[in-house]
Write a protein that holds these residues in place. Structure first.
Motif, PDB file in Angstrom:
ATOM      1  N   ALA A  38       0.832  -1.198   0.000  1.00  0.00           N
ATOM      2  CA  ALA A  38       0.000   0.000   0.000  1.00  0.00           C
ATOM      3  C   ALA A  38       0.869   1.252   0.000  1.00  0.00           C
ATOM      4  CB  ALA A  38      -0.926  -0.005   1.205  1.00  0.00           C
ATOM      5  N   ASP A  39       1.953   1.227   0.759  1.00  0.00           N
ATOM      6  CA  ASP A  39       2.832   2.388   0.827  1.00  0.00           C
ATOM      7  C   ASP A  39       3.413   2.708  -0.546  1.00  0.00           C
ATOM      8  OD1 ASP A  39       5.410   3.920   1.270  1.00  0.00           O
ATOM      9  OD2 ASP A  39       4.588   3.932   3.302  1.00  0.00           O
ATOM     10  N   LYS A  40       3.880   1.658  -1.227  1.00  0.00           N
ATOM     11  CA  LYS A  40       4.467   1.885  -2.549  1.00  0.00           C
ATOM     12  C   LYS A  40       3.441   2.466  -3.520  1.00  0.00           C
ATOM     13  CE  LYS A  40       8.065  -1.609  -2.402  1.00  0.00           C
ATOM     14  NZ  LYS A  40       8.359  -3.017  -2.704  1.00  0.00           N
ATOM     15  N   ASP A  41       2.202   2.023  -3.384  1.00  0.00           N
ATOM     16  CA  ASP A  41       1.191   2.466  -4.348  1.00  0.00           C
ATOM     17  C   ASP A  41       0.554   3.804  -3.978  1.00  0.00           C
ATOM     18  OD1 ASP A  41       1.728   0.242  -5.747  1.00  0.00           O
ATOM     19  OD2 ASP A  41      -0.244  -0.701  -5.539  1.00  0.00           O
ATOM     20  N   LEU A  42       0.603   4.180  -2.708  1.00  0.00           N
ATOM     21  CA  LEU A  42      -0.162   5.363  -2.305  1.00  0.00           C
ATOM     22  C   LEU A  42       0.678   6.570  -1.905  1.00  0.00           C
ATOM     23  CD1 LEU A  42      -3.041   3.875  -0.108  1.00  0.00           C
ATOM     24  CD2 LEU A  42      -2.902   4.065  -2.579  1.00  0.00           C
ATOM     25  N   THR A  43       1.913   6.371  -1.481  1.00  0.00           N
ATOM     26  CA  THR A  43       2.616   7.522  -0.905  1.00  0.00           C
ATOM     27  C   THR A  43       3.518   8.236  -1.896  1.00  0.00           C
ATOM     28  OG1 THR A  43       4.435   6.174  -0.115  1.00  0.00           O
ATOM     29  CG2 THR A  43       2.586   6.506   1.394  1.00  0.00           C
ATOM     30  N   ASN A  44       3.654   7.642  -3.074  1.00  0.00           N
ATOM     31  CA  ASN A  44       4.383   8.347  -4.113  1.00  0.00           C
ATOM     32  C   ASN A  44       5.800   8.731  -3.698  1.00  0.00           C
ATOM     33  OD1 ASN A  44       4.712   9.510  -6.588  1.00  0.00           O
ATOM     34  ND2 ASN A  44       3.873  11.499  -5.972  1.00  0.00           N
ATOM     35  N   ARG A  45       6.546   7.745  -3.212  1.00  0.00           N
ATOM     36  CA  ARG A  45       7.957   8.034  -2.879  1.00  0.00           C
ATOM     37  C   ARG A  45       8.852   6.922  -3.418  1.00  0.00           C
ATOM     38  NH1 ARG A  45       8.409   7.107   3.552  1.00  0.00           N
ATOM     39  NH2 ARG A  45       7.181   5.216   3.633  1.00  0.00           N
ATOM     40  N   PRO A  46       8.941   6.870  -4.730  1.00  0.00           N
ATOM     41  CA  PRO A  46       9.740   5.816  -5.372  1.00  0.00           C
ATOM     42  C   PRO A  46      11.215   5.866  -4.971  1.00  0.00           C
ATOM     43  CG  PRO A  46       9.086   7.503  -6.960  1.00  0.00           C
ATOM     44  CD  PRO A  46       8.311   7.750  -5.715  1.00  0.00           C
ATOM     45  N   LEU A  47      11.715   7.082  -4.720  1.00  0.00           N
ATOM     46  CA  LEU A  47      13.135   7.181  -4.368  1.00  0.00           C
ATOM     47  C   LEU A  47      13.404   6.496  -3.042  1.00  0.00           C
ATOM     48  CD1 LEU A  47      13.959  10.820  -5.450  1.00  0.00           C
ATOM     49  CD2 LEU A  47      14.685   8.671  -6.512  1.00  0.00           C
ATOM     50  N   TYR A  48      12.498   6.718  -2.093  1.00  0.00           N
ATOM     51  CA  TYR A  48      12.657   6.087  -0.795  1.00  0.00           C
ATOM     52  C   TYR A  48      12.680   4.575  -0.945  1.00  0.00           C
ATOM     53  CZ  TYR A  48      11.556   4.251   3.808  1.00  0.00           C
ATOM     54  OH  TYR A  48      11.580   3.535   4.966  1.00  0.00           O
ATOM     55  N   TRP A  49      11.740   4.056  -1.730  1.00  0.00           N
ATOM     56  CA  TRP A  49      11.659   2.600  -1.869  1.00  0.00           C
ATOM     57  C   TRP A  49      12.852   2.043  -2.628  1.00  0.00           C
ATOM     58  CZ3 TRP A  49       9.231  -0.388   1.219  1.00  0.00           C
ATOM     59  CH2 TRP A  49       8.127   0.100   1.929  1.00  0.00           C
ATOM     60  N   ALA A  50      13.344   2.787  -3.582  1.00  0.00           N
ATOM     61  CA  ALA A  50      14.546   2.343  -4.294  1.00  0.00           C
ATOM     62  C   ALA A  50      15.721   2.269  -3.310  1.00  0.00           C
ATOM     63  CB  ALA A  50      14.864   3.296  -5.435  1.00  0.00           C
ATOM     64  N   PHE A  51      15.787   3.261  -2.443  1.00  0.00           N
ATOM     65  CA  PHE A  51      16.851   3.324  -1.455  1.00  0.00           C
ATOM     66  C   PHE A  51      16.759   2.140  -0.487  1.00  0.00           C
ATOM     67  CE2 PHE A  51      17.950   4.789   2.877  1.00  0.00           C
ATOM     68  CZ  PHE A  51      19.313   4.913   2.698  1.00  0.00           C
ATOM     69  N   VAL A  52      15.544   1.906   0.027  1.00  0.00           N
ATOM     70  CA  VAL A  52      15.347   0.804   0.965  1.00  0.00           C
ATOM     71  C   VAL A  52      15.753  -0.520   0.326  1.00  0.00           C
ATOM     72  CG1 VAL A  52      13.555  -0.602   2.063  1.00  0.00           C
ATOM     73  CG2 VAL A  52      13.564   1.879   2.365  1.00  0.00           C
ATOM     74  N   GLU A  53      15.326  -0.693  -0.939  1.00  0.00           N
ATOM     75  CA  GLU A  53      15.610  -1.964  -1.574  1.00  0.00           C
ATOM     76  C   GLU A  53      17.094  -2.149  -1.840  1.00  0.00           C
ATOM     77  OE1 GLU A  53      12.677  -2.137  -4.720  1.00  0.00           O
ATOM     78  OE2 GLU A  53      11.194  -2.335  -3.108  1.00  0.00           O
ATOM     79  N   ARG A  54      17.766  -1.060  -2.146  1.00  0.00           N
ATOM     80  CA  ARG A  54      19.188  -1.180  -2.440  1.00  0.00           C
ATOM     81  C   ARG A  54      20.012  -1.355  -1.168  1.00  0.00           C
ATOM     82  NH1 ARG A  54      20.299   3.319  -6.378  1.00  0.00           N
ATOM     83  NH2 ARG A  54      18.291   2.687  -7.243  1.00  0.00           N
ATOM     84  N   SER A  55      19.590  -0.658  -0.114  1.00  0.00           N
ATOM     85  CA  SER A  55      20.409  -0.681   1.094  1.00  0.00           C
ATOM     86  C   SER A  55      20.029  -1.820   2.020  1.00  0.00           C
ATOM     87  CB  SER A  55      20.268   0.646   1.837  1.00  0.00           C
ATOM     88  OG  SER A  55      18.946   0.752   2.320  1.00  0.00           O
ATOM     89  N   GLY A  56      18.878  -2.445   1.771  1.00  0.00           N
ATOM     90  CA  GLY A  56      18.455  -3.535   2.625  1.00  0.00           C
ATOM     91  C   GLY A  56      17.964  -3.071   3.988  1.00  0.00           C
ATOM     92  N   MET A  57      17.740  -1.761   4.116  1.00  0.00           N
ATOM     93  CA  MET A  57      17.237  -1.225   5.386  1.00  0.00           C
ATOM     94  C   MET A  57      15.822  -1.716   5.650  1.00  0.00           C
ATOM     95  SD  MET A  57      18.064   2.781   5.824  1.00  0.00           S
ATOM     96  CE  MET A  57      16.303   3.011   6.089  1.00  0.00           C
ATOM     97  N   PRO A  58      15.430  -1.880   6.901  1.00  0.00           N
ATOM     98  CA  PRO A  58      14.026  -2.216   7.161  1.00  0.00           C
ATOM     99  C   PRO A  58      13.155  -1.009   6.831  1.00  0.00           C
ATOM    100  CG  PRO A  58      15.218  -1.912   9.240  1.00  0.00           C
ATOM    101  CD  PRO A  58      16.241  -1.836   8.135  1.00  0.00           C
ATOM    102  N   PRO A  59      12.147  -1.184   6.014  1.00  0.00           N
ATOM    103  CA  PRO A  59      11.357  -0.027   5.579  1.00  0.00           C
ATOM    104  C   PRO A  59      10.465   0.524   6.686  1.00  0.00           C
ATOM    105  CG  PRO A  59      10.430  -2.060   4.708  1.00  0.00           C
ATOM    106  CD  PRO A  59      11.688  -2.447   5.424  1.00  0.00           C
TER     107      PRO A  59
END
Lengths: 280, 586
Positions: A38-59
């Motif tokens: 839901a966060d990916k689809d509703l909050t419009n912050r692709p950069l954040y999600w790209a960062f989380v996925e690359r860094s392996g940080m807990p979202p």
């Protein structure tokens, strides 16, 4: 169109379906900690999600409060009002369209019942669009019995009353399909064509009349423009009218535009599709 | 497994199956089947039953079940358009098939109409790609309105990659028609093209006209408040752009419908033809909730020092104006000076200093100007400013003060600051961003906006209901534009207008002539566009008044001449209304 209460229920179900955590569910509002989906689809912050996925940080997902009825929310509740047509609802609609396209489900057998073979069905939800310069939609929920080829209308209604599960229940027997998927799709197409044939087609006839009129009007216009003697001020003043070829090209382009605008056609789109294994 | 047997399928060919007897081609989307078969083969991933149902329900809720009923309002619950705007949208959708000239009078909301129509087509899925071409100063405004009022994801064009990246773009006409943008635009098929200020497309010889004609478009809206500015031919060209042949060929049109450049013949037939492509709502025909306009002219007595300054300056201006030769200041600066002396001491200062600088060192005028500066210095009490401050304090609400002069603007802002009243400036020279910023500051942080110009097209200051005209423009159009910023559709309060005038000055005469005798304040509301179309006419007034002033020897003869001038006016006024009756637009 949806009433506010209907809307609230819909959005509530959306949050449940995405695995979001509903923190508050009042009669006029919802407060939700979003799931990743839901966060990916509703909050419009692709950069954040790209960062989380690359860094392996807990979202860290966001929390949002949606208000459906101000009069029924506790005092001091701050949030975003959602109504039909709100950008938020459009986001939710496009999110469900993305995540709700293909499914495969089994009907859970009643416990006491000696399990008979379940019948495979192809469920197809279609939008039949009647298009000219205007447009009308018709939604069809059709089911094809893959053993017999029988077609059932309002198939979604039938499914609603059944307990469905994504896992193949133990000891479930599945009857072998006699039809391929493509064959089943053909049956659905034929059924829709039959249906369309019974529909009032005055809209298409009227559109064709309009189209013919428009085409005739511009045919005359270009005919007259072409036949005007060289040196007429109107013609000389128009650089695009330098020669007959230019006229011809413009004419053809405009004919194509008119066709694009008016020509009646029917476009059938698939909303979503599923395989359903049902007991009779 | 059973499922694998079902996989022995061959993908269907794209189906184009005709129906008889009058077949409408049906196209089935069959791209999806491959994807679905892949899922079956890979055993997923599958959607949950809940998601599947939600997606189906979303499709049911957004499906448009009728051809002709307006859907956009269902999607715009916060918007309440006026009846004429809804009617217009319906008519464009149902009768005009999406190609129309929206020619409402100024202030009736053409943008809203265009937004409704675009929204309707978007909701119906008939428009995906749209281009909105507007004057550069309106790009951001349009983008904002489409997003905020209509939830239409329009984007202001900035970089070339955007032509492909976005479906709905707002660009300035100048940008779009320039290479390489023009190539991009001309190679794209737009489901809808909207052109604002479309009266600029009146000449088929221009690049702009040719450009718009070449754009590949399905639906098209041309917006203009003045479809007919000078010549009937302009209307012809505009309509030919939209629907070639609607009015026949240029020659045929001229022969059949034109008795003169501005005089139509076979009017009924012309009207009928126009009604298929053009919608023109008029203020006088709409029962619109236009707020009251309350005009109050306040006449003030000059202080003795101010009186002396006024008389000295007036004498100087008349003397110089009557002189021949190259040594004297230009008529323009003289008139400016004369008008400034009615505005503020500071404005007079600036012009005097400039005049002084321009003169050669040995000019005898230098001493004269020096003396005037001295006289100006004696002015300590500012009657008008005093009154303005009092007014602002009594009003105790947002106020816009208009002045023609920059020096007066700065002077007023100083005065306001001294009294602890927050104010923001507004000037023509500000770029769009700064104008918006000042508007926001005024709305949220300050009580007073001190403006030297009416803000230009598209700036709405409806949250303000009080306007002070600190000095009066000699061009009635400019005054109308000032008031139009706040007195417009959507204004929910009566608008109060205060004209500050000093007794026994040229300004008092102007006020009397332009704004009271001709009764402009009352009449323009009903026919603003008539006035707008006569922008030229308004400029003429300014020029004529100036000449009268220069030529008259003293106050008395000037007043006499003005009276004469006013009389000649009423005659032309009657003529104008005669002409209006003959105009073809509906």
């Amino acid at each position: 169109m949806m009433e506010q209460e209907q809307l609230r229920q819909y959005v509530f179900r959306y949050f449940q379906a995405t695995g979001s955590h509903v923190l508050e569910a009042g009669p006029g509002h919802l407060r939700v900690k979003l799931s990743e989906t839901a966060d990916k689809d509703l909050t419009n912050r692709p950069l954040y999600w790209a960062f989380v996925e690359r860094s392996g940080m807990p979202p860290q997902t966001m929390t949002m409060t949606l208000i459906f009825d101000r009069n029924q929310t506790p005092d001091g509740t701050e949030g975003e009002e959602v109504r039909f047509g709100s950008p938020r609802l459009l986001q939710i609609f496009s999110s469900v369209a993305r995540h709700g396209r293909w499914t495969r489900l089994y009907e859970e057998p009643e416990q006491t019942h000696c399990p008979a073979a379940a019948v495979p069905w192809l469920g197809l939800n279609c939008n039949v669009q009647y298009i000219c310069d205007r447009k009308r939609d018709e939604i069809h929920a059709l089911g094809v019995n893959l053993v017999t080829g029988a077609v059932e209308e309002n198939f979604m209604e039938r499914l609603k009353s059944r307990p469905l599960t994504p896992r193949l229940p133990p000891r479930m027997h599945v009857a072998p399909a006699a039809l391929t998927l493509a064959e089943a799709v053909h049956i659905v197409q034929n059924r829709i064509m039959e249906h369309v044939r019974t529909q009032d087609d005055s809209w298409a006839r009227a559109a064709r009349v309009r189209m013919a009129e428009e085409m005739e009007r511009i045919r005359q216009f270009y005919e007259n423009m072409k036949s005007m003697p060289m040196g007429r001020p109107e013609k000389a003043s128009d650089p695009a009218a330098a020669d007959d070829d230019a006229w011809q090209a413009t004419y053809e382009k405009q004919l194509a535009e008119i066709k694009w605008q008016y020509e009646p056609r029917i476009q059938v789109d698939i909303i979503n599709a599923g395989l359903f294994f049902l007991h009779t | 497994m059973v499922i694998h047997e079902m996989l022995a399928t061959q993908p269907t060919e794209p189906s184009n199956i005709n129906l008889s007897p009058e077949p409408v081609p049906i196209r089935f989307d069959d791209q999806w089947l491959l994807t679905f078969q892949e899922r079956v083969q890979a055993d997923g991933p599958w959607s949950s039953w809940d998601m599947f149902q939600l997606a189906y329900e979303a499709a049911c809720h957004t499906a448009v079940r009728t051809f002709d009923q307006l859907q956009c309002l269902i999607h715009l619950p916060h918007l309440t358009p006026f009846p004429h705007q809804l009617e217009t949208a319906k008519k464009v959708l149902n009768d005009m098939c999406g190609r129309a000239i929206l020619a409402d009078e100024v202030g009736l909301g053409k943008t809203i109409e265009a937004g409704l129509i675009l929204k309707e087509y978007l909701v119906r899925g008939l428009v995906k790609k749209a281009l909105i071409l507007v004057p550069a100063s309106l790009v951001l405004q349009w983008t904002r309105e489409l997003n905020q009022k209509f939830h239409i994801p329009a984007v202001a064009y900035k970089k070339p990659y955007m032509w492909d990246a976005y479906d709905i773009l707002v660009a300035s006409m100048d940008t779009a028609k320039r290479a390489p943008n023009s190539d991009k635009v001309l190679s794209t098929a737009f489901d809808m093209l909207i052109v604002d200020e479309a009266h600029k497309l009146k000449n088929p010889r221009t690049k702009t006209y040719q450009f718009v004609r070449q754009i590949n478009k399905k639906y098209c809206l041309l917006l203009t408040a003045t479809p007919l500015q000078n010549d009937l031919k302009e209307l012809f060209h505009l309509i030919t752009l939209l629907k070639p042949g609607q009015l026949g060929t240029p020659g045929g049109f001229a022969a059949h419908f034109m008795a003169g450049d501005r005089l139509p013949k076979n009017e009924l037939e012309l009207k009928e033809k126009l009604s298929h492509v053009m919608i023109r709502n008029r203020r006088s025909e709409e029962t619109l909730p236009f707020p009251d306009r309350k005009v109050e002219s306040i006449f003030l007595d000059l202080s003795p020092e101010e009186r002396t300054l006024y008389e000295e300056v007036t004498r100087f201006v008349r003397e110089q104006a009557s002189m021949e030769g190259s040594g004297r200041p230009s008529i323009f600066s003289l008139i400016t000076l004369q008008r400034e002396v009615c505005s503020s001491r500071d404005a007079v200062f600036v012009t005097l200093v400039n005049l002084f600088k321009k003169l050669s060192e040995d000019s005898p005028l230098r001493a004269e100007i020096f003396r005037l500066v001295d006289v100006a210095k004696q002015v300590k009490r500012h009657t008008k400013a005093q009154k303005a401050m009092e007014l602002i304090e009594t009003i105790n609400d947002k106020v816009i003060i208009f002045t023609e002069y920059r020096a007066t603007q700065e002077f007023l802002m100083r005065m306001l600051a001294e009294r602890g009243i927050r104010s923001v400036p507004f000037r023509g020279g500000f770029n769009r961003g700064k104008k918006d910023w000042m508007k926001d500051l005024f709305q949220n942080r300050a009580q007073v906006l001190v403006a030297t110009e009416a803000g230009g097209e598209g700036i709405n200051l409806q949250f303000c209901h009080h306007v002070i005209n600190y000095d009066l423009p000699w061009n009635p159009m400019r005054l109308e534009q000032r008031i139009g910023r706040v007195h417009r559709l959507g204004q929910e309060h009566p608008v109060h207008i205060y004209n500050l005038t000093t007794k026994g000055t040229i300004e008092a005469h102007i006020l009397q002539l332009l704004y009271e005798k001709i009764n402009l304040f009352e009449t323009v509301i009903g026919r603003l566009d008539d006035i707008l179309e006569r922008h030229q006419w308004a400029k003429t007034i300014e020029k004529q008044v100036t000449e009268l002033f220069i030529r008259s020897r003293d106050e008395l003869s000037f007043a006499e001449q003005l009276r004469h001038f006013g009389k000649s006016f009423n005659v032309t006024d009657a003529e104008r209304s005669m002409k209006r009756k003959r105009r073809p637009s509906q």
